[in-house]
Scaffold this active site. Structure first.
Site, PDB file in Angstrom:
ATOM      1  N   ASP A   1       1.737   3.323  -6.658  1.00  0.00           N
ATOM      2  CA  ASP A   1       1.740   3.535  -7.959  1.00  0.00           C
ATOM      3  C   ASP A   1       3.266   4.198  -8.564  1.00  0.00           C
ATOM      4  O   ASP A   1       3.258   4.473  -9.662  1.00  0.00           O
ATOM      5  CB  ASP A   1       0.692   4.267  -8.445  1.00  0.00           C
ATOM      6  CG  ASP A   1       0.764   5.869  -8.499  1.00  0.00           C
ATOM      7  OD1 ASP A   1       1.420   6.439  -7.488  1.00  0.00           O
ATOM      8  OD2 ASP A   1       0.578   6.593  -9.512  1.00  0.00           O
ATOM      9  N   GLU A   2       4.057   4.456  -7.651  1.00  0.00           N
ATOM     10  CA  GLU A   2       5.218   4.866  -8.223  1.00  0.00           C
ATOM     11  C   GLU A   2       6.726   4.119  -7.524  1.00  0.00           C
ATOM     12  O   GLU A   2       6.474   3.379  -6.568  1.00  0.00           O
ATOM     13  CB  GLU A   2       5.336   6.318  -7.912  1.00  0.00           C
ATOM     14  CG  GLU A   2       5.201   6.994  -6.384  1.00  0.00           C
ATOM     15  CD  GLU A   2       5.376   8.129  -6.385  1.00  0.00           C
ATOM     16  OE1 GLU A   2       6.367   8.983  -6.910  1.00  0.00           O
ATOM     17  OE2 GLU A   2       4.624   8.645  -5.349  1.00  0.00           O
TER      18      GLU A   2
ATOM     19  N   ASP B   1       5.843   6.473 -12.540  1.00  0.00           N
ATOM     20  CA  ASP B   1       4.484   6.916 -11.873  1.00  0.00           C
ATOM     21  C   ASP B   1       3.281   6.628 -12.594  1.00  0.00           C
ATOM     22  O   ASP B   1       3.188   7.051 -13.741  1.00  0.00           O
ATOM     23  CB  ASP B   1       4.702   8.379 -11.581  1.00  0.00           C
ATOM     24  CG  ASP B   1       3.650   8.524 -10.497  1.00  0.00           C
ATOM     25  OD1 ASP B   1       3.933   9.460  -9.548  1.00  0.00           O
ATOM     26  OD2 ASP B   1       2.345   8.382 -10.888  1.00  0.00           O
TER      27      ASP B   1
HETATM   28  N1  DCP Z   1      -3.446   9.424  -3.726  1.00  0.00           N
HETATM   29  C1  DCP Z   1      -4.509   9.652  -2.342  1.00  0.00           C
HETATM   30  N2  DCP Z   1      -4.238  10.785  -1.832  1.00  0.00           N
HETATM   31  C2  DCP Z   1      -3.494  11.907  -2.272  1.00  0.00           C
HETATM   32  C3  DCP Z   1      -2.619  11.678  -3.441  1.00  0.00           C
HETATM   33  C4  DCP Z   1      -2.577  10.272  -4.123  1.00  0.00           C
HETATM   34  O1  DCP Z   1      -5.011   8.750  -1.978  1.00  0.00           O
HETATM   35  N3  DCP Z   1      -3.551  12.993  -1.543  1.00  0.00           N
HETATM   36  C5  DCP Z   1      -3.707   7.807  -4.283  1.00  0.00           C
HETATM   37  C6  DCP Z   1      -4.708   8.099  -5.240  1.00  0.00           C
HETATM   38  C7  DCP Z   1      -3.858   8.126  -6.549  1.00  0.00           C
HETATM   39  C8  DCP Z   1      -2.405   7.317  -6.283  1.00  0.00           C
HETATM   40  O2  DCP Z   1      -2.509   7.660  -4.709  1.00  0.00           O
HETATM   41  O3  DCP Z   1      -4.208   7.679  -7.730  1.00  0.00           O
HETATM   42  C9  DCP Z   1      -1.069   7.711  -6.841  1.00  0.00           C
HETATM   43  O4  DCP Z   1      -1.042   9.178  -6.422  1.00  0.00           O
HETATM   44  P1  DCP Z   1      -0.322  10.208  -7.728  1.00  0.00           P
HETATM   45  O5  DCP Z   1      -0.014  11.370  -6.709  1.00  0.00           O
HETATM   46  O6  DCP Z   1       0.614   9.374  -8.487  1.00  0.00           O
HETATM   47  O7  DCP Z   1      -1.356  10.578  -8.459  1.00  0.00           O
HETATM   48  P2  DCP Z   1      -2.270   9.905  -9.584  1.00  0.00           P
HETATM   49  O8  DCP Z   1      -1.424   8.643 -10.253  1.00  0.00           O
HETATM   50  O9  DCP Z   1      -3.765   9.707  -9.348  1.00  0.00           O
HETATM   51  O10 DCP Z   1      -2.297  10.930 -10.915  1.00  0.00           O
HETATM   52  P3  DCP Z   1      -0.981  11.309 -11.928  1.00  0.00           P
HETATM   53  O11 DCP Z   1      -1.278  11.113 -13.138  1.00  0.00           O
HETATM   54  O12 DCP Z   1      -0.841  12.621 -11.625  1.00  0.00           O
HETATM   55  O13 DCP Z   1       0.158  10.519 -11.252  1.00  0.00           O
HETATM   56 MG    MG Z   2       0.537   8.330 -10.376  1.00  0.00          MG
END
Ligand code: DCP
Ligand code: MG
Length: 368
Positions: free
Chosen positions: A116-117, A21
């Site tokens: 992203d995962e 992730d």
């Molecule tokens: N995303 C979104 N709306 C949400 C959650 C996520 O648009 N409610 C998008 C933005 C994030 C991406 O998906 O960058 C990946 O989600 P993650 O939950 O993996 O969050 P992040 O990668 O941003 O942060 P982390 O470091 O906690 O994984």
């Molecule tokens: Mg993420």
């Protein structure tokens, strides 16, 4: 009743699953593109003057309690100097394709969950002597080298624990959960962290006094079954660190949809209809791009009080035109809004029961 001995000898503990992730994904990409943004609290998505929500934010913004899905206005209240950036999905998709290429160098069994995962089943990967932790470390190194972004990886013997692990030491984490550690770890886990436990189930579990994995372990399968039906067995096993779900490469898409939240709630039916047609057009374009079509059209309506209604219509044959899709919208909308007489905050259209569009459907005659 599952005992600890049974878990350690359970055949599923032979698998090697990695969950990768990316860290603060959209925000990290933006900081890479513009290094002057580094060190400043930053939000991607949303707009403090309107209604949008935060898609993600960097770790500097998280220190203020800002998080994904939070209303932009709340984010700005928590940190008035936070910078709002417009998402650039093209860019994120590009990076996503790059990391997927890297994953495929280790195994074909890659299941992307979002941009992203992904889960990787590396049970049969012979690189690094087949040591999954070393494989995960190498994947992280290659991602950093190639994209200049950090990822967190979780390694375990099933999807549930691999995902829990990847979240344990963010950012840039590498966490392993071994079979003998699983039961104790799951015991501590808040019930909302279990796969398949969304906010509604979480509330229900808590009403039953189930707050953690340890609480869930005390419930027999036969007591869970009448309450959770077909999900009961999954919850019961998960409480003991067992999850037999396979990594499913390229899981076929189940639906294509588009929705929008309005700046101002709508109460005029004609206006709602024209908004729905716009959504339907987006969906038609998206389906066409993917060479898909479907039989079921669903309209989703969220009201000003956040309650939500969906109404669906299924054709006998896959849709062959955009016109067919929009013809059913008035009736679906009518059924949906007659349930509540409140202003409408969000409208969406989804097509499901998807099939590949072939000669009989839309490859020759465009869906538009
Ligand atoms: N995303 C979104 N709306 C949400 C959650 C996520 O648009 N409610 C998008 C933005 C994030 C991406 O998906 O960058 C990946 O989600 P993650 O939950 O993996 O969050 P992040 O990668 O941003 O942060 P982390 O470091 O906690 O994984
Ligand atoms: Mg993420």
């Amino acid at each position: 009743m599952l005992t600890e001995g049974m878990i350690q000898t359970h055949p599923e503990t032979r698998r090697r699953i990695i969950h990768v992730d990316m860290d603060a994904f959209y925000a990290a990409v933006e900081m890479r593109e513009n290094p002057s943004l580094r060190g400043r609290p930053l939000v991607v998505g949303g707009d403090p003057d309107r209604r949008g929500t935060v898609a993600t934010c960097n770790y500097e913004a998280r220190k203020f309690g800002i998080h994904s899905a939070m209303a932009s206005k709340t984010a700005r209240k928590r940190c008035p100097e936070v910078l709002f950036l417009k998402p650039r999905f093209e860019l994120y998709r590009e990076v996503s394709a790059e990391i997927r290429e890297i994953f495929l160098d280790y195994t074909n069994r890659v299941e992307p969950l979002s941009l992203d995962e992904a889960y990787l089943d590396v049970t049969r990967c012979r690189l690094f002597g087949g040591v999954a932790t070393d494989i995960a470390r190498d994947i992280k190194r290659r991602i950093l080298e190639h994209t200049k972004l950090t990822a967190s990886a979780g390694v375990s013997y099933n999807k549930f624990l691999a995902k829990i692990a990847s979240d344990m030491n963010k950012p840039d984490g590498l966490t392993v959960i071994r079979p003998h550690e699983a039961k104790a770890l799951v015991s501590q886990l808040p019930i909302g962290k279990f796969f398949g436990v969304g906010p509604v189930t979480e509330k229900r579990m808590k009403e039953l006094g189930i707050h953690t994995g340890a609480d869930l372990q005390r419930w027999s399968l036969s007591r869970l079954q009448p309450l959770f039906g077909k999900h009961a067995e999954y919850y019961h096993q998960a409480a003991f660190g067992i999850d037999v779900r396979e990594v499913e490469p390229n899981r076929p898409r189940k639906s294509v949809g588009s929705e929008t939240t309005f700046d101002k709630d709508l109460s005029d039916l004609e206006e709602m209809l024209s908004q729905l047609r716009l959504r339907a057009r987006e969906v038609a374009l998206n389906l066409q791009e993917r060479q898909l079509t479907g039989k079921t059209v669903t309209v989703k309506v969220k009201f000003s009080d956040f309650t939500q209604v969906t109404r669906s219509y299924s054709f006998n044959h896959p849709l062959t035109s955009y016109r067919q899709m929009i013809e059913v919208l008035p009736q679906l909308l009518h059924h949906a809004v007659s349930v509540r007489s409140r202003a409408v905050r969000l409208l969406g259209v989804t097509v499901s029961n998807l099939v590949r569009s072939d000669e009989e459907t839309i490859a020759q005659r465009s869906l538009l």
